[in-house]
Design an enzyme around this catalytic site. Structure first.
Site, PDB file in Angstrom:
ATOM      1  N   VAL A 173       4.517   1.179   1.330  1.00  0.00           N
ATOM      2  CA  VAL A 173       4.770  -0.108   2.218  1.00  0.00           C
ATOM      3  C   VAL A 173       5.124  -1.467   1.180  1.00  0.00           C
ATOM      4  CG1 VAL A 173       4.219  -1.350   4.280  1.00  0.00           C
ATOM      5  CG2 VAL A 173       3.774   1.086   4.161  1.00  0.00           C
ATOM      6  N   GLY A 209       0.814  -1.268  -0.101  1.00  0.00           N
ATOM      7  CA  GLY A 209      -0.098  -0.073   0.096  1.00  0.00           C
ATOM      8  C   GLY A 209       0.944   1.122   0.084  1.00  0.00           C
ATOM      9  N   ASP A 243      -4.007  11.719  14.145  1.00  0.00           N
ATOM     10  CA  ASP A 243      -4.955  11.250  12.802  1.00  0.00           C
ATOM     11  C   ASP A 243      -5.391   9.861  13.161  1.00  0.00           C
ATOM     12  OD1 ASP A 243      -5.869  11.039  10.460  1.00  0.00           O
ATOM     13  OD2 ASP A 243      -4.191  10.435   9.512  1.00  0.00           O
ATOM     14  N   GLY A 255       0.867   5.752   0.729  1.00  0.00           N
ATOM     15  CA  GLY A 255      -0.046   7.084   1.257  1.00  0.00           C
ATOM     16  C   GLY A 255       0.832   8.296   0.435  1.00  0.00           C
TER      17      GLY A 255
END
Length: 203
Positions: free
Chosen positions: A18, A11, A133, A13
């Site tokens: 990652v 994944g 967050d 961001g």
């Protein structure tokens, strides 16, 4: 350069990607997180990435993913290796439960997850760190019931200089954050995380 063998992307961001990796010496799977900034200068991104590694690395807690190492690849790109968590996010579990999440069994399981999240956040606050967050998608639930609060990329430690950011940019997730974090993201304290925890509990 990391000794961990890259096994493919898991994944990404706004600041990193990652990958699943393998440590050939200890013979275990790991998570290899590489710096890959978008819409951010390389210098600012590198400092924030290093801050994330340092903050996460100091939070040795059963419900916070441990950092194994930090370094640079042959191409100069920063990376960190971490424990690989196999499972789903808390957000995914809640979506799968649908209306059943109000059943006694689901409520009991979800409250158990929330208690572990609160335990991790309380520990961070004790160390002077605010996550900023907290949301269901930043909680990983392992295949055997492990619970981890993840993504400390915008966490702030008391006394540290706030990281550089572009003017008028949002720090956090607007639908999950306390009103004061929208107005002054670098001036919030533990109360902002508590607000976010309340939103998770409502969800």
């Amino acid at each position: 350069m990391s000794r961990h063998e890259d096994r493919g992307e898991l994944g990404r961001g706004g600041m990193s990607v990652v990958h699943r990796a393998f440590d050939p010496i200890l013979r275990r799977d790991t998570a290899l997180k590489k710096l890959a900034p978008r819409n951010m200068s390389p210098e600012v991104a590198r400092q924030r990435f290093l801050d994330e590694a340092r903050i996460t690395g100091t939070l040795e807690h059963p419900h916070i993913v441990p950092v194994y190492e930090y370094g640079q690849e042959a191409d100069g790109r920063d990376y960190m290796t971490m424990k690989l968590v196999e499972g789903a996010t808390f957000a995914d579990l809640l979506n799968e439960q649908g209306d059943e999440r109000l059943s006694a069994d689901c409520v009991a399981r979800n409250l158990e997850i929330m208690m572990k999240v609160c335990d991790a956040v309380s520990f961070a606050h004790h160390r002077g760190i605010v996550h900023r967050d907290l949301k269901p998608s930043n909680v990983m639930v392992g295949d055997f019931g492990e619970v981890y609060v993840v993504d400390w990329g915008i966490a702030l430690r008391a006394g540290d200089e706030p990281p550089e950011r572009a003017p008028d940019t949002t720090v956090g997730t607007p639908s999950c954050m306390a009103p004061e974090q929208i107005e002054d993201p670098d001036g919030v304290g533990p109360q902002a995380d508590v607000y976010a925890l309340g939103g998770m509990l409502f969800r």
